[in-house]
Design an enzyme around this catalytic site. Structure first.
Site, PDB file in Angstrom:
ATOM      1  N   SER A  42       5.473  -5.676   5.173  1.00 51.47           N
ATOM      2  CA  SER A  42       4.678  -6.531   4.293  1.00 51.47           C
ATOM      3  C   SER A  42       5.578  -7.696   3.888  1.00 51.47           C
ATOM      4  O   SER A  42       6.807  -7.605   4.021  1.00 51.47           O
ATOM      5  CB  SER A  42       4.275  -5.710   3.060  1.00 51.47           C
ATOM      6  OG  SER A  42       3.916  -6.549   1.978  1.00 51.47           O
ATOM      7  N   TYR A  64       5.878  -0.003  -4.054  1.00 49.22           N
ATOM      8  CA  TYR A  64       5.472  -0.417  -2.700  1.00 49.22           C
ATOM      9  C   TYR A  64       6.582  -1.225  -2.027  1.00 49.22           C
ATOM     10  O   TYR A  64       6.933  -0.992  -0.866  1.00 49.22           O
ATOM     11  CB  TYR A  64       4.193  -1.245  -2.826  1.00 49.22           C
ATOM     12  CG  TYR A  64       3.602  -1.695  -1.507  1.00 49.22           C
ATOM     13  CD1 TYR A  64       2.933  -0.796  -0.679  1.00 49.22           C
ATOM     14  CD2 TYR A  64       3.682  -3.028  -1.107  1.00 49.22           C
ATOM     15  CE1 TYR A  64       2.374  -1.213   0.515  1.00 49.22           C
ATOM     16  CE2 TYR A  64       3.126  -3.452   0.076  1.00 49.22           C
ATOM     17  CZ  TYR A  64       2.472  -2.544   0.891  1.00 49.22           C
ATOM     18  OH  TYR A  64       1.923  -2.968   2.073  1.00 49.22           O
TER      19      TYR A  64
HETATM   20  N1  LIG Z   1      -3.669  -4.655   2.530  1.00 49.62           N
HETATM   21  C1  LIG Z   1      -2.562  -5.369   2.337  1.00 49.62           C
HETATM   22  O1  LIG Z   1      -2.521  -6.269   1.475  1.00 49.62           O
HETATM   23  C2  LIG Z   1      -1.351  -5.125   3.205  1.00 49.62           C
HETATM   24  C3  LIG Z   1      -0.415  -6.172   3.305  1.00 49.62           C
HETATM   25  C4  LIG Z   1       0.732  -5.948   4.057  1.00 49.62           C
HETATM   26  C5  LIG Z   1       0.927  -4.730   4.699  1.00 49.62           C
HETATM   27  N2  LIG Z   1      -0.002  -3.731   4.574  1.00 49.62           N
HETATM   28  C6  LIG Z   1       0.280  -2.440   5.258  1.00 49.62           C
HETATM   29  O2  LIG Z   1      -0.700  -2.247   6.251  1.00 49.62           O
HETATM   30  C7  LIG Z   1      -0.863  -0.839   6.500  1.00 49.62           C
HETATM   31  C8  LIG Z   1      -2.349  -0.518   6.540  1.00 49.62           C
HETATM   32  O3  LIG Z   1      -2.897  -0.744   5.256  1.00 49.62           O
HETATM   33  P1  LIG Z   1      -4.359  -1.289   5.008  1.00 49.62           P
HETATM   34  O4  LIG Z   1      -4.216  -2.512   4.224  1.00 49.62           O
HETATM   35  O5  LIG Z   1      -5.154  -1.298   6.257  1.00 49.62           O
HETATM   36  O6  LIG Z   1      -4.867  -0.153   3.999  1.00 49.62           O
HETATM   37  P2  LIG Z   1      -6.059   0.900   4.074  1.00 49.62           P
HETATM   38  O7  LIG Z   1      -7.328   0.228   4.394  1.00 49.62           O
HETATM   39  O8  LIG Z   1      -5.944   1.684   2.820  1.00 49.62           O
HETATM   40  O9  LIG Z   1      -5.657   1.806   5.330  1.00 49.62           O
HETATM   41  C9  LIG Z   1      -4.578   2.711   5.293  1.00 49.62           C
HETATM   42  C10 LIG Z   1      -4.657   3.609   6.538  1.00 49.62           C
HETATM   43  O10 LIG Z   1      -3.561   4.523   6.506  1.00 49.62           O
HETATM   44  C11 LIG Z   1      -4.082   5.853   6.659  1.00 49.62           C
HETATM   45  N3  LIG Z   1      -3.194   6.788   5.977  1.00 49.62           N
HETATM   46  C12 LIG Z   1      -2.793   6.781   4.674  1.00 49.62           C
HETATM   47  N4  LIG Z   1      -2.001   7.837   4.432  1.00 49.62           N
HETATM   48  C13 LIG Z   1      -1.894   8.517   5.612  1.00 49.62           C
HETATM   49  C14 LIG Z   1      -1.237   9.704   6.000  1.00 49.62           C
HETATM   50  N5  LIG Z   1      -0.505  10.438   5.151  1.00 49.62           N
HETATM   51  N6  LIG Z   1      -1.358  10.119   7.307  1.00 49.62           N
HETATM   52  C15 LIG Z   1      -2.090   9.418   8.173  1.00 49.62           C
HETATM   53  N7  LIG Z   1      -2.741   8.292   7.867  1.00 49.62           N
HETATM   54  C16 LIG Z   1      -2.647   7.854   6.594  1.00 49.62           C
HETATM   55  C17 LIG Z   1      -5.487   5.786   6.064  1.00 49.62           C
HETATM   56  O11 LIG Z   1      -6.345   6.765   6.627  1.00 49.62           O
HETATM   57  P3  LIG Z   1      -6.694   8.184   5.968  1.00 49.62           P
HETATM   58  O12 LIG Z   1      -6.885   7.970   4.493  1.00 49.62           O
HETATM   59  O13 LIG Z   1      -7.928   8.603   6.716  1.00 49.62           O
HETATM   60  O14 LIG Z   1      -5.521   9.044   6.292  1.00 49.62           O
HETATM   61  C18 LIG Z   1      -5.938   4.417   6.573  1.00 49.62           C
HETATM   62  O15 LIG Z   1      -6.384   4.522   7.909  1.00 49.62           O
HETATM   63  C19 LIG Z   1      -0.116  -0.121   5.363  1.00 49.62           C
HETATM   64  O16 LIG Z   1       1.089   0.389   5.875  1.00 49.62           O
HETATM   65  C20 LIG Z   1       0.158  -1.224   4.354  1.00 49.62           C
HETATM   66  O17 LIG Z   1       1.354  -1.001   3.643  1.00 49.62           O
HETATM   67  C21 LIG Z   1      -1.147  -3.917   3.866  1.00 49.62           C
END
Ligand SMILES: NC(=O)c1ccc[n+]([C@@H]2O[C@H](COP(=O)([O-])OP(=O)(O)OC[C@H]3O[C@@H](n4cnc5c(N)ncnc54)[C@H](OP(=O)(O)O)[C@@H]3O)[C@@H](O)[C@H]2O)c1
Length: 279
Positions: free
Chosen positions: A141, A154
């Site tokens: 991130s 985070y």
């Molecule tokens: N949204 C932002 O602003 C942002 C910005 C920069 C980076 N990111 C990074 O991008 C990545 C994806 O996030 P997102 O924004 O797409 O959030 P999201 O919509 O909440 O998706 C998170 C994903 O991770 C899975 N997950 C969570 N805990 C898990 C576990 N213990 N085992 C397996 N799967 C797990 C969830 O699926 P289940 O709940 O079905 O397991 C879901 O598919 C994260 O690593 C986040 O840090 C996000």
């Protein structure tokens, strides 16, 4: 990696948000996709979407914090497809809260387990079955390079993801296997849905989020072009450059971003806010 036709791409956290968009983007490119996340139902829905594109897909419900589940995931991918060409370590969680809040230590522990230790375990399990010209993509991130107030738990973990990626890239140098680390800014997914607008880190107040599809395009491009590090959007580099020059400048930019005109001036505000975008 100029073409993804028939390449095997394993995406963790593929049940929604960025991971789902990444899986769909690689399927569009002709790849065979392995989907992992905890929620079997949501994963099955993404599996159907990918089938509808005519791509091969395997969904393996997996909690990346369980070593047994991670071993079963890599075995299932190898049994079905023989090896892995692209590993996208994307599964993760995010909690908002000040360092003096009662839940902060637990927030750090939970986020470390899901977002960093899970990534390390999946990577170590997958290394022996990565094809010789494979790419490992690690989702960090902008918070993995500069921290905002109320996002310490985070950002601690995202800095860990950056360090893990840096170390892995150097250890794999000369092996043919590449490592890309992705640093997206705020993205319109469910990650921070539980936080109210007032609870969000102040610089996010007026920020226009990326879409999950924007990030997915960046991931595909990073793998295609062998990029070591991608910051999205590029304008977020002004914050990182300021921080690299001095923490005082980095903090000044972070504080100024909580004012709409400054966020606009830096090109980071102009459309919907995070809560408007996620509806
Ligand atoms: N949204 C932002 O602003 C942002 C910005 C920069 C980076 N990111 C990074 O991008 C990545 C994806 O996030 P997102 O924004 O797409 O959030 P999201 O919509 O909440 O998706 C998170 C994903 O991770 C899975 N997950 C969570 N805990 C898990 C576990 N213990 N085992 C397996 N799967 C797990 C969830 O699926 P289940 O709940 O079905 O397991 C879901 O598919 C994260 O690593 C986040 O840090 C996000």
């Amino acid at each position: 990696m100029p073409s993804f036709t028939d390449k095997v791409v394993l995406v963790t956290g593929a049940s929604r948000g960025i991971g789902r968009a990444v899986a769909l983007a690689f399927a569009h490119e002709g790849a065979r996709v392995v989907l992992a996340a905890r929620s079997a139902e949501r994963l099955a829905q993404v599996e159907r979407e990918i089938h509808a594109l005519g791509a091969e897909v395997l969904a393996v419900p997996t909690d990346v914090t369980s070593p047994e589940a991670v071993a079963a995931l890599v075995d299932a991918a190898t049994d079905r497809f023989g090896g892995i060409d692209v590993l996208v370590n994307n599964a993760g969680i995010g909690k908002v809260g000040r360092i003096d809040s009662p839940t902060f230590p637990d927030d750090v522990r939970d986020t470390l387990r899901a977002s960093l230790f899970g990534m390390i375990d999946v990577t170590r399990r997958a290394l022996p079955v990565l094809r010789p010209d494979a790419t490992v993509v690690n989702m960090s991130s902008v918070m993995g390079r500069k921290t905002f107030a109320r996002f310490g738990s985070y950002a601690i973990v995202m800095h860990g993801v950056s360090a893990f990626s840096d170390s892995l890239r150097q250890e794999l140098a000369g092996s043919g296997i590449r490592v890309s680390v992705i640093h997206p800014a705020l993205t319109a997914t469910d990650l921070l849905r539980d936080a109210t607008p007032d609870e969000l880190p102040p610089p996010f107040r007026y920020m226009t989020p990326l879409s999950a599809e924007d990030v997915a395009r960046g991931v595909v491009d990073a793998v295609r072009r062998g990029k070591r590090r991608v910051v999205m959007p590029r304008r977020a580099n002004s914050l990182l450059l300021g921080e690299a020059l001095s923490p005082r400048i980095g903090d000044l930019i972070a504080t100024a971003l909580s004012k709409r005109p400054v966020a606009r001036l830096l090109g980071l505000s102009g459309g919907q806010t995070y809560h408007q975008a996620i509806g």
